[in-house]
Write an enzyme that holds these catalytic residues in place. Structure first.
Site, PDB file in Angstrom:
ATOM      1  N   ASP A  62      -2.621 -32.469  34.925  1.00  0.00           N
ATOM      2  CA  ASP A  62      -3.173 -33.668  34.302  1.00  0.00           C
ATOM      3  C   ASP A  62      -3.741 -34.554  35.400  1.00  0.00           C
ATOM      4  OD1 ASP A  62      -2.265 -32.659  31.950  1.00  0.00           O
ATOM      5  OD2 ASP A  62      -0.817 -34.252  31.533  1.00  0.00           O
ATOM      6  N   HIS A 113      -8.183 -35.260  28.619  1.00  0.00           N
ATOM      7  CA  HIS A 113      -6.893 -35.959  28.576  1.00  0.00           C
ATOM      8  C   HIS A 113      -7.109 -37.347  27.972  1.00  0.00           C
ATOM      9  CE1 HIS A 113      -2.721 -36.282  29.405  1.00  0.00           C
ATOM     10  NE2 HIS A 113      -2.786 -37.009  30.512  1.00  0.00           N
ATOM     11  N   HIS A 117      -6.290 -42.779  28.367  1.00  0.00           N
ATOM     12  CA  HIS A 117      -4.858 -42.491  28.484  1.00  0.00           C
ATOM     13  C   HIS A 117      -3.995 -43.442  27.646  1.00  0.00           C
ATOM     14  CE1 HIS A 117      -1.113 -41.102  30.502  1.00  0.00           C
ATOM     15  NE2 HIS A 117      -1.840 -40.026  30.736  1.00  0.00           N
ATOM     16  N   HIS A 209       0.825 -32.499  37.749  1.00  0.00           N
ATOM     17  CA  HIS A 209      -0.126 -33.609  37.879  1.00  0.00           C
ATOM     18  C   HIS A 209      -0.747 -33.555  39.272  1.00  0.00           C
ATOM     19  CE1 HIS A 209       2.707 -34.842  34.744  1.00  0.00           C
ATOM     20  NE2 HIS A 209       1.747 -35.598  34.256  1.00  0.00           N
TER      21      HIS A 209
END
Length: 256
Positions: A62, A113, A117, A209
């Site tokens: 991510d 994504h 966010h 990540h």
């Protein structure tokens, strides 16, 4: 001077219109990917893992903050001839367009994504759609590719989130192995959390990540550890079934 300015404006307008038409057309194209229902016992589920006899796992990153280690991650992946999936926010794409291009040119999956966010389940349906389409347009403009993999921020989803994603051509991808790299416990923690995870198995989706403090430092050993266990590491696009499947109650894709 005035004629040159007018000419530039006309060229810009034409470019914007052509891009808009191309992007609009791409949504129609992408939307034909997702035809299978993800409803299980009246509830929509994302893809947590895949039921497969092949020893394959998907490694995912991510990208929502930072890029200090992105090139290092790409170099390690290249060294091992491994391809993965990067789920990027629109904000990250805005800040690091060159990294987006580098990821794409290296042959990795580009996934959404969301734009900003946010907790998608708390947004209106129109806001959910815009969170998807905004970053889609940016990545399309940068790379010419249409994304069709989506990971909800914070893993937060409800029926409407998954249905909105599906209506806009996206498979919603969760994970069944969390490296917990975002907790910054260190390299050894990342390795043991993934490699000794009881959920790790054929068809696992592993969450990492790119901006976490120790992820790049752990990556080389993580890849070697997965390979030692006999796993082939593939991008999500090569792991999931695009059609002809159903979901079980754990969000596991099962081939019909």
């Amino acid at each position: 001077m005035k004629q040159e300015t007018v000419k530039r404006i006309k060229n810009y307008v034409v470019l914007v219109l052509v891009t808009a038409v191309a992007i609009a057309g791409s949504y129609k194209y992408v939307s034909q990917y997702v035809k299978v229902s993800s409803n299980v016992n009246g509830r929509e589920l994302p893809i947590y893992s895949v039921d497969t006899k092949e020893k394959k796992v998907a490694l995912t990153f991510d990208a929502a903050w930072g890029n200090e280690d992105t090139q290092k991650i790409l170099d390690i992946l290249k060294k091992h001839d491994v391809h993965v999936t990067f789920f990027m926010t629109g904000g990250w794409v805005d800040k690091y367009p060159d990294d987006v291009k580098s990821i794409y040119e290296a042959g990795h999956d580009l996934g959404s994504h969301s734009e900003s966010h946010k907790n998608m389940s708390q947004l209106s349906d129109e806001e959910k759609k815009q969170e998807l389409l905004s970053v889609h347009k940016k990545v399309k403009a940068l790379t010419g590719t249409d994304m069709y993999l989506f990971r909800a921020p914070y893993g937060d989803y409800d029926d409407a989130v998954i249905l909105t994603a599906k209506e806009n051509g996206y498979y919603t991808i969760q994970w069944n192995v969390d490296s917990l790299d975002w907790k910054d416990y260190g390299v050894k923690s990342i390795l043991s959390t993934v490699l000794d995870n009881q959920e790790l198995g054929n068809g696992s989706v592993i969450l990492c990540h790119n901006g976490a403090k120790y992820t790049a430092d752990a990556l080389d050993q993580l890849i070697e550890g997965l390979k030692k266990k006999g796993y082939e590491i593939v991008p999500v696009s090569q792991l999931i079934y695009k059609d002809g499947y159903h979901m079980d109650v754990n969000g596991r894709q099962i081939k019909d």
